[in-house]
Design a protein around this motif. Structure first.
Motif, PDB file in Angstrom:
ATOM      1  N   ILE A   1       5.619  -6.461   4.611  1.00 17.67           N
ATOM      2  CA  ILE A   1       6.152  -5.853   6.179  1.00 17.67           C
ATOM      3  C   ILE A   1       5.181  -4.392   6.226  1.00 17.67           C
ATOM      4  CG2 ILE A   1       7.601  -5.371   7.667  1.00 17.67           C
ATOM      5  CD1 ILE A   1      10.250  -7.000   6.447  1.00 17.67           C
ATOM      6  N   ASN A   2       4.608  -4.566   6.931  1.00 12.34           N
ATOM      7  CA  ASN A   2       3.711  -3.072   7.427  1.00 12.34           C
ATOM      8  C   ASN A   2       3.991  -2.663   8.253  1.00 12.34           C
ATOM      9  OD1 ASN A   2       1.208  -3.926   5.123  1.00 12.34           O
ATOM     10  ND2 ASN A   2       0.402  -5.200   6.875  1.00 12.34           N
ATOM     11  N   ASP A   3       4.602  -1.244   8.634  1.00 13.93           N
ATOM     12  CA  ASP A   3       5.022  -0.887   9.657  1.00 13.93           C
ATOM     13  C   ASP A   3       4.261   0.537   9.061  1.00 13.93           C
ATOM     14  OD1 ASP A   3       6.882   0.795  11.497  1.00 13.93           O
ATOM     15  OD2 ASP A   3       8.815   0.305  10.655  1.00 13.93           O
ATOM     16  N   SER A   4       4.228   1.259  10.554  1.00 15.44           N
ATOM     17  CA  SER A   4       3.342   2.335  10.409  1.00 15.44           C
ATOM     18  C   SER A   4       3.489   3.669  11.023  1.00 15.44           C
ATOM     19  CB  SER A   4       1.967   2.266  11.825  1.00 15.44           C
ATOM     20  OG  SER A   4       3.359   1.566  12.960  1.00 15.44           O
ATOM     21  N   LEU A   5       5.460   3.520  11.262  1.00 17.07           N
ATOM     22  CA  LEU A   5       6.171   4.353  10.926  1.00 17.07           C
ATOM     23  C   LEU A   5       6.656   4.624   9.465  1.00 17.07           C
ATOM     24  CD1 LEU A   5       8.100   4.517  14.013  1.00 17.07           C
ATOM     25  CD2 LEU A   5       5.945   5.600  13.574  1.00 17.07           C
TER      26      LEU A   5
ATOM     27  N   ASP B   1       8.727  -0.746   5.911  1.00 16.33           N
ATOM     28  CA  ASP B   1       7.375  -1.378   4.744  1.00 16.33           C
ATOM     29  C   ASP B   1       7.695  -1.348   4.218  1.00 16.33           C
ATOM     30  OD1 ASP B   1       4.468  -0.615   5.535  1.00 16.33           O
ATOM     31  OD2 ASP B   1       4.301   0.891   3.935  1.00 16.33           O
ATOM     32  N   GLY B   2       6.635  -2.704   3.305  1.00 22.26           N
ATOM     33  CA  GLY B   2       7.724  -2.516   2.165  1.00 22.26           C
ATOM     34  C   GLY B   2       7.608  -4.347   1.372  1.00 22.26           C
ATOM     35  N   VAL B   3       8.498  -4.506   0.189  1.00 25.68           N
ATOM     36  CA  VAL B   3       8.153  -6.210   0.057  1.00 25.68           C
ATOM     37  C   VAL B   3       9.448  -6.778   0.217  1.00 25.68           C
ATOM     38  CG1 VAL B   3       6.812  -8.046  -1.529  1.00 25.68           C
ATOM     39  CG2 VAL B   3       6.230  -5.978  -1.018  1.00 25.68           C
ATOM     40  N   PHE B   4       9.912  -7.790   0.166  1.00 24.80           N
ATOM     41  CA  PHE B   4      11.563  -8.332   0.669  1.00 24.80           C
ATOM     42  C   PHE B   4      10.573  -9.794  -0.056  1.00 24.80           C
ATOM     43  CE2 PHE B   4      10.554  -4.512   3.308  1.00 24.80           C
ATOM     44  CZ  PHE B   4      11.454  -3.684   3.130  1.00 24.80           C
ATOM     45  N   THR B   5      12.050  -9.938  -1.254  1.00 22.19           N
ATOM     46  CA  THR B   5      12.351 -11.698  -0.980  1.00 22.19           C
ATOM     47  C   THR B   5      13.571 -12.456  -0.466  1.00 22.19           C
ATOM     48  OG1 THR B   5      11.459 -11.540  -2.849  1.00 22.19           O
ATOM     49  CG2 THR B   5      12.840 -13.783  -2.841  1.00 22.19           C
TER      50      THR B   5
ATOM     51  N   THR C   1       9.938 -15.683  -8.938  1.00 19.85           N
ATOM     52  CA  THR C   1       9.749 -17.367  -8.912  1.00 19.85           C
ATOM     53  C   THR C   1       9.676 -17.918  -7.671  1.00 19.85           C
ATOM     54  OG1 THR C   1      12.061 -17.331  -8.517  1.00 19.85           O
ATOM     55  CG2 THR C   1      11.252 -17.270 -10.839  1.00 19.85           C
ATOM     56  N   ALA C   2       9.392 -16.877  -5.980  1.00 14.70           N
ATOM     57  CA  ALA C   2       9.495 -16.529  -5.198  1.00 14.70           C
ATOM     58  C   ALA C   2       8.143 -18.186  -5.014  1.00 14.70           C
ATOM     59  CB  ALA C   2       9.411 -16.532  -4.132  1.00 14.70           C
ATOM     60  N   PRO C   3       7.507 -18.590  -4.356  1.00 10.41           N
ATOM     61  CA  PRO C   3       6.626 -20.022  -4.613  1.00 10.41           C
ATOM     62  C   PRO C   3       5.576 -19.445  -3.439  1.00 10.41           C
ATOM     63  CG  PRO C   3       8.498 -20.914  -4.017  1.00 10.41           C
ATOM     64  CD  PRO C   3       8.799 -20.416  -4.002  1.00 10.41           C
ATOM     65  N   GLN C   4       6.466 -18.927  -2.170  1.00  8.14           N
ATOM     66  CA  GLN C   4       5.553 -18.350  -1.238  1.00  8.14           C
ATOM     67  C   GLN C   4       5.140 -16.504  -0.910  1.00  8.14           C
ATOM     68  OE1 GLN C   4       4.315 -20.812   0.180  1.00  8.14           O
ATOM     69  NE2 GLN C   4       5.420 -21.862   1.438  1.00  8.14           N
ATOM     70  N   HIS C   5       4.510 -16.252  -0.373  1.00 11.51           N
ATOM     71  CA  HIS C   5       4.132 -15.058  -0.091  1.00 11.51           C
ATOM     72  C   HIS C   5       3.444 -14.909   1.796  1.00 11.51           C
ATOM     73  CE1 HIS C   5       4.726 -10.715  -1.191  1.00 11.51           C
ATOM     74  NE2 HIS C   5       3.547 -10.920  -0.120  1.00 11.51           N
ATOM     75  N   PHE C   6       4.112 -14.373   2.657  1.00 17.61           N
ATOM     76  CA  PHE C   6       3.056 -13.648   3.463  1.00 17.61           C
ATOM     77  C   PHE C   6       2.934 -12.506   3.985  1.00 17.61           C
ATOM     78  CE2 PHE C   6       5.672 -17.711   3.252  1.00 17.61           C
ATOM     79  CZ  PHE C   6       4.830 -18.611   3.474  1.00 17.61           C
ATOM     80  N   TRP C   7       2.743 -12.326   4.901  1.00 17.19           N
ATOM     81  CA  TRP C   7       2.322 -10.165   5.328  1.00 17.19           C
ATOM     82  C   TRP C   7       2.628 -10.978   6.876  1.00 17.19           C
ATOM     83  CZ3 TRP C   7      -0.492 -13.097   1.242  1.00 17.19           C
ATOM     84  CH2 TRP C   7      -0.331 -12.419  -0.402  1.00 17.19           C
ATOM     85  N   LEU C   8       3.231  -9.817   7.331  1.00 10.17           N
ATOM     86  CA  LEU C   8       3.420  -9.413   8.739  1.00 10.17           C
ATOM     87  C   LEU C   8       3.534  -8.307   8.825  1.00 10.17           C
ATOM     88  CD1 LEU C   8       6.916 -10.867   9.752  1.00 10.17           C
ATOM     89  CD2 LEU C   8       5.934 -10.271   8.171  1.00 10.17           C
ATOM     90  N   ASP C   9       3.610  -7.929  10.148  1.00  7.92           N
ATOM     91  CA  ASP C   9       3.745  -6.339  10.442  1.00  7.92           C
ATOM     92  C   ASP C   9       4.641  -5.854  11.084  1.00  7.92           C
ATOM     93  OD1 ASP C   9       3.518  -6.979  13.510  1.00  7.92           O
ATOM     94  OD2 ASP C   9       1.904  -5.749  13.200  1.00  7.92           O
ATOM     95  N   VAL C  10       5.792  -5.001  11.417  1.00 15.17           N
ATOM     96  CA  VAL C  10       7.635  -5.135  11.504  1.00 15.17           C
ATOM     97  C   VAL C  10       7.183  -5.496  13.175  1.00 15.17           C
ATOM     98  CG1 VAL C  10       7.889  -2.603  12.294  1.00 15.17           C
ATOM     99  CG2 VAL C  10       9.101  -3.934  11.227  1.00 15.17           C
ATOM    100  N   ALA C  11       6.332  -4.874  14.184  1.00 17.70           N
ATOM    101  CA  ALA C  11       6.321  -6.032  15.305  1.00 17.70           C
ATOM    102  C   ALA C  11       7.337  -7.614  15.456  1.00 17.70           C
ATOM    103  CB  ALA C  11       5.774  -5.802  15.918  1.00 17.70           C
ATOM    104  N   ALA C  12       5.658  -8.113  15.014  1.00 21.31           N
ATOM    105  CA  ALA C  12       6.002  -9.553  14.273  1.00 21.31           C
ATOM    106  C   ALA C  12       7.472 -10.350  13.696  1.00 21.31           C
ATOM    107  CB  ALA C  12       4.431 -10.035  14.102  1.00 21.31           C
ATOM    108  N   LEU C  13       7.474  -8.988  13.247  1.00 24.32           N
ATOM    109  CA  LEU C  13       9.430  -9.791  12.369  1.00 24.32           C
ATOM    110  C   LEU C  13      10.117  -9.514  13.721  1.00 24.32           C
ATOM    111  CD1 LEU C  13      10.731 -10.265   9.981  1.00 24.32           C
ATOM    112  CD2 LEU C  13      11.089  -7.927   9.486  1.00 24.32           C
ATOM    113  N   GLY C  14      10.087  -8.949  14.544  1.00 27.95           N
ATOM    114  CA  GLY C  14      10.672  -8.067  15.572  1.00 27.95           C
ATOM    115  C   GLY C  14      11.047  -9.686  16.711  1.00 27.95           C
TER     116      GLY C  14
END
Length: 461
Positions: free
Chosen positions: A374-378, A382-386, A403-416
């Protein structure tokens, strides 16, 4: 047990020289009236939204409900000593508002949001955000937002939320549009292509005195809130307008146009209510306007609409801003074209403050495991989470799993935007808001994250 995770407190953005901020609780003076600073603040908020200048009696009523919701006020003020050194300082002193009136306003308070998990999640709600147009580009909004988000983080809130007047402002602070509402126009005519349902009537709808419904409104909404993903608990103004004690055009007067009805289920319990007004005899076709409709289930919602459509001389029903995206009405009609969507727009915007707590409180569609960057400009989230989902329950850690087979990138607004399930993972991928390695199994990720129905937030604030 999931390890304790603490989000980062954001840096508070500074104000331009000559400005200062103050955060305070609404204060009362003589006989419970708002004190001078509170009255000036409330008037500045309403002035910023182009509302009329509020009378003392209107201020008293607004002050009472703000106090009931434990609202906190943040204002930005001009240093008159600094202003006196500016070319415009003399004019401000002569014809400007007095120093109690802020040039930036921000209101926040705490309620709960239903994220689909076992319990509603406490959240910091934001409203009353204004910046005086004569004092733009002085860091006012950024200062107010960062200082109050910092407070929310320190208070342990997992989410912040707001509803917006302009859609291009709050994404940069990490908010993402998370729910939508439809405006509907319903052909209530019984003839031809008009209103007719495929289902028989269930229970009884009663026309009632709105002034007697406060307890009913609260009880029905409480059930709706606990059952409805996306719902936000309501502020006290809803009980005043819903019971006709406040006219939206003048809150010191009774709303003499308001009408109400309730749906009584076959077991005698009340399953829903509607508050509505008649548009007037000079409106063609004759129209009922729904102001608020809350139902515990789809049956009560449909029965309330059946009742309105069956009223004498009513040819059209409009719901300007209150219908869920996932609405069964159209599919319950003999002629689905009797309903037209007149608008579709965002309502609730979500800002994730604590990804661990927020994701563990969310609903999930299927088992799965993945990691998120998760990218967070504030810097807050910000960080990596499983995320590991099993049996509809997520466990979230603030590290990437080996062991997590999948990794994805997004910003915090997209997560919202994804958080309540209004938009799909694949749609956000196609919009460029989520990325992954080429070998990512998007179908599996979507099967875990995406939810079967759209969320519904019926609260505006």
């Amino acid at each position: 047990m999931t390890p304790v995770y603490a989000p980062q407190t954001p840096s508070v953005s500074p104000l331009a020289e000559g400005l200062s901020s103050r955060t305070f609780e609404p204060g009362s003076g003589e006989a419970g009236k708002p004190d001078a600073s509170t009255a000036a603040f409330i008037r500045s908020v309403e002035y910023g939204f182009y509302e009329p200048w509020y009378s003392d009696e209107q201020l008293e009523r607004l002050h009472s409900v703000g106090d009931a919701d434990a609202q906190v006020l943040t204002g930005v003020y001009v240093d008159r000593g600094f202003a006196a050194l500016e070319p415009w300082g003399g004019a401000l002193e002569t014809v400007g508002f007095d120093p109690d009136h802020p040039v930036g306003t921000f209101v926040d308070y705490d309620k709960t949001i239903n994220a689909g998990g076992p319990e509603p999640l406490p959240a910091r709600l934001i409203t009353g955000v204004t910046v005086n147009p004569s004092f733009r580009r002085r860091g006012i909004l950024k200062h107010m937002m960062t200082s109050r988000l910092a407070s929310a983080v320190q208070d342990g809130l997992a989410l912040a939320a707001l509803t917006v007047s302009e859609g291009g402002i709050y994404g940069r602070f990490g908010f993402g549009a998370a729910t939508r509402l439809r405006g509907l126009q319903i052909n209530a005519s019984a003839a031809g292509d008009g209103f007719a349902l495929t289902t028989p009537q269930v229970g009884k709808v009663l026309t009632v005195d709105p002034s007697k419904t406060k307890d009913v409104l609260k009880e029905v909404f409480a059930q709706f809130h606990s059952n409805t993903r996306g719902s936000v608990d309501r502020q006290s103004t809803y009980w005043e307008t819903g019971t006709a004690r406040w006219d939206p055009e003048n809150i010191t007067s009774w709303d003499r146009k308001a009408r109400a009805a309730v749906h009584v289920r076959e077991d005698g319990s009340i399953g829903g209510y509607v508050v509505f007004t008649f548009a007037g005899w000079d409106t063609e076709p004759s129209t009922m306007r729904i102001r608020d409709l809350i139902a515990v289930d789809a049956t009560s919602r449909i029965e309330l609409l059946r009742h309105l459509a069956g009223m004498d001389l009513v040819e059209r029903i409009v719901t300007p801003n209150g219908s869920p995206v996932s609405d069964p009405l159209q599919h319950a009609l003999v002629n689905p074209r009797a309903v037209k969507t007149t608008s579709l727009g965002d309502v609730l915007w979500i800002r994730v403050l604590n990804p661990v707590a927020a994701l563990e409180a969310r609903a999930w569609n299927a088992d799965g495991e993945f990691s998120l960057t998760i990218n967070d400009s504030l810097g807050i989230a910000d960080g990596v989470f499983t995320v590991s989902v099993s049996g509809g329950v997520a466990q979230v850690t603030s590290t990437e799993s080996a062991t997590a087979p999948q990794h994805f990138w997004l910003d915090v607004a997209a997560l919202g935007s994804l958080y309540l399930g209004d938009v799909s993972v694949l749609t956000m991928r196609d919009a460029g808001r989520i990325t992954a390695e080429d070998e990512a199994d998007w179908a599996a990720f979507s099967a875990t994250v995406d939810l079967a129905t759209a969320p519904h937030c019926a609260t505006h604030f």
